[in-house]
Design a protein around this motif. Structure first.
Motif: not given
Length: 502
Positions: A229, A232, A278
């Motif tokens: 991800s 993030t 994300a």
């Protein structure tokens, strides 16, 4: 501070470039988890993420002198696009420092908006340090991706829109957290006007700086962050966002890579849009939180915050989505290396759909088989394992084994001294339960399967690769068997790749 953010959000200038995004009901995932799920579609912004809001609000509040000098930003990709697009709108120079791990689709998008891309470091934090150096060197104005009141206020307009679009009861809003700008802005607005609504932050287990910081009562810096991800992947949250999270965020939930992949698939099935990891993080968290708290018939808002996905990553997402949704269980089974064992194993599987089957003869006494099976809930995994053991097959559950899922499934094979008189064939058969049993049931018990590979690809036709040990005297009988099956087949015994590797 709280009142200040309400004013900042209400007077934000985001709508010069951003649009009010839809709040769409997601019928399929709602039915499956027995709660009403609404997707706040930030993936429909011009830059395919919410970051345009905060970036433009910050830059629109800069003085003419600051804009003339140009701006610089550090970003994993989405903030970068927001800054680059805003700079083009405001007529100023934009230098963007991005980690070398940034997906190419985001790099190309920034350049497409006229931004100057500098690649540095492996995470946002590394890129940030390099950007601060360039800021001083070239006297540029820094546009922080999350730790800035104007940026936070710009993101907070999402919370304002949610309350306007859904004036009825909302039980919880789920928000992905990287540096904290999105949840800081959304929670600052929502909790002051509707304190009854829970605001829940979602993070991955390997990038959870905010949850750890709140628990510790101080900002914690992670040594490493997981990069799946990438939007993030932040080692340390902002000072301002940390304060807002401590004041307004109700709870946190952690999810893993498989859960994110499942959430990407969920959103695709309901919207035909493909979120980035994300972007699907909040939905993965909502599903996990609702299940853990046994929620039913709740109204859950999920911020789908971005869709800048590298196309090449879709292969991995599709592979892992079924495990994340508890639709697939993976096992290593041990069975006697003797004729009829495969058939006995298939009888133990029954009518359940096989999603994967990998095997290569390697031992004269025992066979080790990698098997994937379709399931409807996590509770079935242990029941299946117990049933296999009861039928005499030692069983190892690989469903949560990262090495097995990422690497081992592709490495079952190799040369074998035991594969004498082996012939290699590819088959296609209609993708339906029972097709594999038909194949094995029609085969003579005198012919031993020495290699088997099958993976459900979601097509109408299944494809299997089979190595069969056929004595020379049985060649005609074997040809009759092939023709009698009624499946298209190809003899790959002379394929150079087979000769080289198997």
């Amino acid at each position: 501070m709280s009142t200040d953010y309400l004013k900042r959000i209400l007077t934000s200038k985001v709508y010069d470039v951003a649009v009010e995004t839809p709040l769409d009901f997601a019928p399929q995932v709602s039915a499956r988890i027995h709660n009403n799920v609404y997707l706040k579609r930030e993936d429909t912004q011009a830059v395919f993420s919410f970051k345009l809001r905060g970036a433009y609000n910050k830059m629109a509040n800069l003085s003419p002198t600051e804009l003339k000098r140009g701006v610089i930003a550090a970003s994993a990709g989405n903030h970068a696009q927001g800054v680059a697009m805003s700079a083009r709108r405001l007529g100023c120079r934009a230098v963007i420092v991005m980690p070398i791990t940034t997906p190419q689709v985001k790099i190309d998008a920034v350049r497409g908006f006229g931004g100057e891309v500098v690649l540095a470091g492996e995470s946002f934090s590394d890129a940030y340090e390099h950007a601060k150096e360039l800021e001083k060197k070239e006297k540029l104005t820094f546009v922080h991706p999350f730790d800035d009141p104007d940026v936070i206020a710009g993101q907070g307009t999402i919370g304002m829109e949610i309350l306007r679009q859904h004036p009825g009861p909302i039980d919880a809003i789920f928000v992905a957290i990287g540096g904290g700008g999105l949840i800081g802005g959304v929670s600052a607005y929502v909790k002051q006007l509707r304190p009854d609504i829970k605001v829940i932050g979602v993070q991955t287990f390997d990038s959870d700086a905010m949850a750890r910081s709140v628990k510790a009562g101080r900002r914690v810096t992670l040594n490493d962050v997981g990069l799946f991800s990438d939007g993030t992947a932040v080692k340390q949250v902002g000072l301002e966002t940390f304060k807002l999270a401590r004041e307004f965020v109700d709870d946190y939930v952690h999810v893993d890579t498989d859960a994110i992949c499942a959430a990407i698939k969920d959103v695709f099935q309901d919207t035909r849009s493909v979120l980035e990891p994300a972007g699907a993080l909040a939905l993965a968290g909502a599903k996990r939180y609702a299940a853990a708290n046994k929620w039913k018939d709740k109204n859950l808002v999920v911020i789908a915050c971005g869709a800048n996905m590298n196309f090449d990553r879709l292969r991995f997402v599709a592979e892992r989505a079924d495990v994340g949704e508890a639709r697939e269980a993976l096992f290593a089974l041990t069975l006697p290396e003797k004729r009829g064992s495969f058939l006995k194993l298939c009888e133990a599987v029954g009518n359940r759909s096989v999603t994967e089957f990998n095997y290569r003869i390697s031992d004269a006494d025992q066979a080790h088989v990698y098997v994937g099976l379709q399931i409807s809930s996590e509770a079935e995994i242990e029941k299946l394992a117990a049933n296999f053991r009861k039928k005499g097959f030692p069983t190892l559950d690989l469903t949560s084994n990262e090495m097995a899922k990422t690497h081992l499934r592709y490495m079952v094979g190799g040369r074998s001294a035991l594969a004498d008189h082996e012939m290699l064939f590819r088959f296609e058969f209609p993708e339906r339960p029972g097709a594999l049993m038909k194949f094995l049931g029609a085969m003579s018990p005198d012919w031993n399967i020495s290699l088997f590979h099958y993976r459900n690809q979601g097509d109408d036709y299944g494809r299997i690769l089979v190595g069969i040990q056929v004595p020379p005297a049985d060649k005609k009988a074997f040809k009759d068997f092939l023709d009698g099956l009624g499946y298209p087949y190809w003899n790959e015994s002379d394929n150079p790749a087979y000769r080289l590797f198997l």
